[in-house]
Design a protein around this motif. Structure first.
Motif, PDB file in Angstrom:
ATOM      1  N   ALA A  14       0.853  -1.183   0.000  1.00 38.11           N
ATOM      2  CA  ALA A  14       0.000   0.000   0.000  1.00 38.11           C
ATOM      3  C   ALA A  14       0.890   1.234   0.000  1.00 38.11           C
ATOM      4  N   ALA A  15       0.317   2.359  -0.366  1.00 38.80           N
ATOM      5  CA  ALA A  15       1.070   3.605  -0.320  1.00 38.80           C
ATOM      6  C   ALA A  15       1.457   3.906   1.126  1.00 38.80           C
ATOM      7  N   LEU A  16       2.632   4.490   1.319  1.00 41.65           N
ATOM      8  CA  LEU A  16       3.090   4.847   2.657  1.00 41.65           C
ATOM      9  C   LEU A  16       2.639   6.264   2.964  1.00 41.65           C
ATOM     10  N   ASP A  17       1.554   6.358   3.710  1.00 40.93           N
ATOM     11  CA  ASP A  17       0.982   7.649   4.085  1.00 40.93           C
ATOM     12  C   ASP A  17       0.834   8.495   2.815  1.00 40.93           C
ATOM     13  N   ASP A  18       1.238   9.770   2.876  1.00 44.08           N
ATOM     14  CA  ASP A  18       1.150  10.609   1.668  1.00 44.08           C
ATOM     15  C   ASP A  18       2.524  10.912   1.094  1.00 44.08           C
ATOM     16  N   LEU A  19       3.512  10.065   1.436  1.00 41.89           N
ATOM     17  CA  LEU A  19       4.862  10.251   0.906  1.00 41.89           C
ATOM     18  C   LEU A  19       4.885   9.786  -0.552  1.00 41.89           C
ATOM     19  N   PRO A  20       5.271  10.641  -1.487  1.00 38.34           N
ATOM     20  CA  PRO A  20       5.266  10.234  -2.901  1.00 38.34           C
ATOM     21  C   PRO A  20       6.235   9.091  -3.171  1.00 38.34           C
ATOM     22  N   ASP A  21       5.856   8.216  -4.083  1.00 37.61           N
ATOM     23  CA  ASP A  21       6.714   7.104  -4.507  1.00 37.61           C
ATOM     24  C   ASP A  21       7.264   6.331  -3.311  1.00 37.61           C
ATOM     25  N   ALA A  22       6.377   5.970  -2.391  1.00 40.10           N
ATOM     26  CA  ALA A  22       6.772   5.234  -1.191  1.00 40.10           C
ATOM     27  C   ALA A  22       5.703   4.187  -0.867  1.00 40.10           C
ATOM     28  N   TRP A  23       6.150   3.047  -0.319  1.00 39.37           N
ATOM     29  CA  TRP A  23       5.265   1.918  -0.111  1.00 39.37           C
ATOM     30  C   TRP A  23       5.511   1.253   1.249  1.00 39.37           C
ATOM     31  N   HIS A  24       4.494   0.557   1.714  1.00 37.74           N
ATOM     32  CA  HIS A  24       4.601  -0.260   2.924  1.00 37.74           C
ATOM     33  C   HIS A  24       3.969  -1.617   2.631  1.00 37.74           C
ATOM     34  N   TRP A  25       4.584  -2.671   3.162  1.00 39.56           N
ATOM     35  CA  TRP A  25       4.001  -4.006   3.057  1.00 39.56           C
ATOM     36  C   TRP A  25       4.499  -4.836   4.242  1.00 39.56           C
ATOM     37  N   ALA A  26       3.788  -5.889   4.533  1.00 37.80           N
ATOM     38  CA  ALA A  26       4.167  -6.761   5.648  1.00 37.80           C
ATOM     39  C   ALA A  26       4.121  -8.202   5.165  1.00 37.80           C
ATOM     40  N   ALA A  27       5.266  -8.877   5.233  1.00 38.12           N
ATOM     41  CA  ALA A  27       5.322 -10.279   4.826  1.00 38.12           C
ATOM     42  C   ALA A  27       4.535 -11.157   5.780  1.00 38.12           C
ATOM     43  N   ALA A  28       4.431 -10.736   7.024  1.00 44.31           N
ATOM     44  CA  ALA A  28       3.681 -11.437   8.061  1.00 44.31           C
ATOM     45  C   ALA A  28       3.484 -10.444   9.189  1.00 44.31           C
ATOM     46  N   PRO A  29       2.569 -10.717  10.116  1.00 43.39           N
ATOM     47  CA  PRO A  29       2.382  -9.797  11.237  1.00 43.39           C
ATOM     48  C   PRO A  29       3.698  -9.562  11.993  1.00 43.39           C
ATOM     49  N   GLY A  30       4.051  -8.294  12.152  1.00 42.21           N
ATOM     50  CA  GLY A  30       5.281  -7.952  12.849  1.00 42.21           C
ATOM     51  C   GLY A  30       6.500  -7.852  11.958  1.00 42.21           C
ATOM     52  N   PHE A  31       6.367  -8.212  10.676  1.00 41.80           N
ATOM     53  CA  PHE A  31       7.482  -8.149   9.723  1.00 41.80           C
ATOM     54  C   PHE A  31       7.152  -7.069   8.682  1.00 41.80           C
TER      55      PHE A  31
END
Length: 251
Positions: A14-31
């Motif tokens: 998913a997009a990381l907040d409103d930071l342009p060209d930035a992403w967040h993902w989690a391979a598993a809970p806590g990772f």
């Protein structure tokens, strides 16, 4: 190779907040992982947190890395940039791990070379001129920086050597845990052959000997006799430097 395509394909990205060209993902809970592109769009900074992810810190970390990309993109295995801060945390720098050190994409050499792994750090943790071998110890070992834990206290850069029970002194200083060194010092009470030599992140070298009491000799060559409490305070100041208020120092 387009890093955007790689990150867009991460499961649950998913997009990381409103930071342009930035992403967040989690391979598993806590990772949790996050990444942001350089201004050129061809390279990226990437970070990883274990059971300690904070979106605000992630945005601050990647924003700082992006604005200090020249400082953080060097040939050194582990490069610090000072001046970082984020409310609620004591970190005062960001360190970037070069591709040969982080090896985030071992099966994609082009992507691996395009990424710098970044970690929030305390300045006392990184020298900035580590060899690849030393950087691997600090970056990868549990007794090193522990950069994936964003809720941690400092793990200061510490190399030391000492005179062992056999009377011999190690040829070179090596990385070790702070508790180990403090134990060596305190067990040396009353030993006329006590010798402990340690080095901090500035490569300043100190020695501890016993001459009727503990004696600390600093990098300026001045020898200061002291009681144990005063000695440990001086050791703490030497190792933690600007991060002393966040020190988790062994009792």
């Amino acid at each position: 190779m387009d890093p955007r395509e790689t990150y867009a394909a991460m499961p649950g990205v998913a997009a990381l907040d409103d930071l342009p060209d930035a992403w967040h993902w989690a391979a598993a809970p806590g990772f949790d992982s996050c990444a942001a592109l350089y201004a050129d769009g061809k390279r990226a900074f990437q970070a990883y947190a274990l059971d300690s992810y904070d979106e605000g810190l992630a945005v601050a970390l990647l924003s700082f890395a992006r604005s200090h990309s020249t400082e953080l993109t060097t040939d050194a295995p582990l490069t610090p940039a000072e001046g970082f801060s984020h409310p609620g945390y004591g970190f005062d720098a960001v360190a970037a791990a070069a591709p040969p050190l982080h090896r985030l994409y071992p099966d994609d050499a082009e992507m691996n070379d395009a990424v710098r792994a970044v970690i929030p750090v305390y300045r006392c943790e990184v020298a900035g001129d580590e060899s690849l071998q030393d950087a691997e110890y600090r970056y990868s070992r549990g007794s090193g920086i522990r950069g994936t834990r964003w809720d941690r206290s400092p793990s200061p850069y510490l190399k030391y050597r000492y005179r062992g029970a056999t009377g011999s002194v190690q040829a070179k200083r090596g990385f070790a845990g702070l508790k180990s060194m403090i134990g060596t010092v305190t067990r040396g009470e009353g030993r006329d052959d006590l010798f402990v030599e340690f080095e901090n992140y500035r490569h300043e070298v100190y020695t501890i000997t016993w001459t009727g009491t503990w004696t600390l000799t600093g990098p300026d060559g001045a020898a200061t006799p002291s009681g144990l409490e005063e000695l440990l305070e001086a050791v703490k100041a030497a190792l933690y430097g600007p991060n002393i208020e966040h020190a988790d120092f062994p009792a």
